[in-house]
Design an enzyme around this catalytic site. Structure first.
Site: not given
Ligand code: NAD
Ligand code: UDP
Length: 312
Positions: A145, A187, A272
């Protein structure tokens, strides 16, 4: 002329909120998803609308569609999901970026990349500014990732410099809210679902590691502003600078749900990050954006959502 906007990953947590906002604004929306972590349920209410279409497709395979703007969100975001098929995760991040950038180049479309705070890895600079290059293990379980997203950023800036593609790159910090999947493994959803079911709260490590949690509505507002302005290409941090330990998060969820769940300590996952907090000075300046929803208010909304999901 009406614009057509492609949202990859549009059936996921963030993607579905974005599609909803774009549809409400009268845009034509093409939602592309392979449903790896997303669900049709997230966008079912949009399917019957005249300005919403759904394509089941994997972005690591090429596709040509007539679109004017692209939001590239497709990629699993939860550590549990992205690390259980790491090869597919890297393919999605890297080949997906190449395919979407190629499409943007052919269509002369503006393209926004949903990058991540994970590009900073386990950061040694705190809070993290966009100029920090990060501290990432390239061969660990999170690398598919972290490095996938870092390579995607490289591709975005190379397509921008070499082929004049009109890019926008945002680095999203932990975002939560309604439509996270109950078994997503992140989390906030884990703790809320565990608290509502009266199951033990799984706290990894000693719970002293920190994260900064942004409510989904704030994040989507920032994402839309970044796409709509003509000056800043990024990368730009989007997140809520209020920083909490994971133990504080567990205690807040327990108090807001009134749950009697006990806290159960589990080993800290490999690599982590110990701390994470965005410096959002750039977003404040370039977008006039900052988050408005505090953690307790956002958690209350999210708890209400999960109560509905668990009752269904
Ligand atoms: P999510 O897992 O809910 O959504 C991701 C979507 O992408 C899903 O619908 C999944 O089915 C689709 N997908 C995965 N692989 C695919 C592929 N090969 N082709 C087509 N579709 C595909 O996650 P999210 O939280 O909605 O995240 C959306 C974006 O934002 C991601 O790129 C993620 O890396 C980024 N992001 C999210 C967070 C967060 O905290 N939510 C933080 C940092 C970055
Ligand atoms: N975490 C936790 N319990 C859970 C899931 C996550 O203590 O059931 C912790 C994890 O180890 C991390 C933080 O919560 O330190 C955030 O985790 P998450 O998977 O939401 O996102 P990250 O920021 O690590 O991508």
């Amino acid at each position: 002329m009406k614009r057509t906007i492609l949202v990859t990953g549009g059936a996921g947590f963030l993607g579905s909120h974005l599609c909803e906002r774009l549809v409400a604004a009268g845009e034509d929306v093409l939602c592309l998803d392979n449903f790896r972590t997303g669900s049709k349920d997230n966008i079912r209410h949009l399917l019957s609308g005249p300005n919403f279409e759904l394509v089941r497709h994997d972005i690591w395979l090429p596709i040509y569609v007539e679109v004017d703007r692209i939001f590239n969100l497709a990629c699993p975001a939860s550590p549990v999901h992205y690390s259980n098929d790491p090869i597919a995760t890297t393919k999605t991040a890297v080949l997906g970026a190449i395919n979407m950038l190629g499409l943007a180049r052919r269509r002369r479309a503006r393209i926004l990349q949903a990058s991540t705070s994970e590009v900073y890895g386990d950061p040694q600079q705190h809070p993290q500014t966009e100029s920090y290059w990060g501290h990432v293990n390239p061969i660990g379980p999170r690398a598919c990732y972290d490095e996938g997203k870092r390579c995607a950023e490289t591709l975005f800036f190379d397509y921008h410099r070499q082929a004049a593609v009109d890019i926008r790159v945002i680095r999203i910090f932990n975002t939560y809210g309604p439509r996270m999947h109950p078994n997503d493994g992140r989390v906030v959803s884990n703790f809320i679902v565990q608290a509502l079911k009266g199951e033990p709260i799984t706290l990894f490590g000693d719970g002293g590691q920190t994260r900064s949690f942004c409510y989904v509505d704030d994040l989507i507002e920032g994402m839309a502003r970044m796409m709509d302005q003509d000056v800043e290409v990024g990368p730009i941090n989007l997140g809520n600078p209020a920083e909490f330990t994971i133990r504080q998060l567990a205690e807040t969820v327990l108090s807001l749900t009134g749950s009697k769940s006990r806290i159960e300590f589990r080993p800290l996952p490999v690599d982590d990050p110990l701390q994470r907090q965005p410096d959002i000075a750039k977003a404040r300046g370039a977008l006039g954006w900052e988050p408005k929803v505090g953690l307790e208010d956002g958690l209350k909304e999210t708890i209400g959502y999960f109560k509905g999901v668990l009752a269904a």
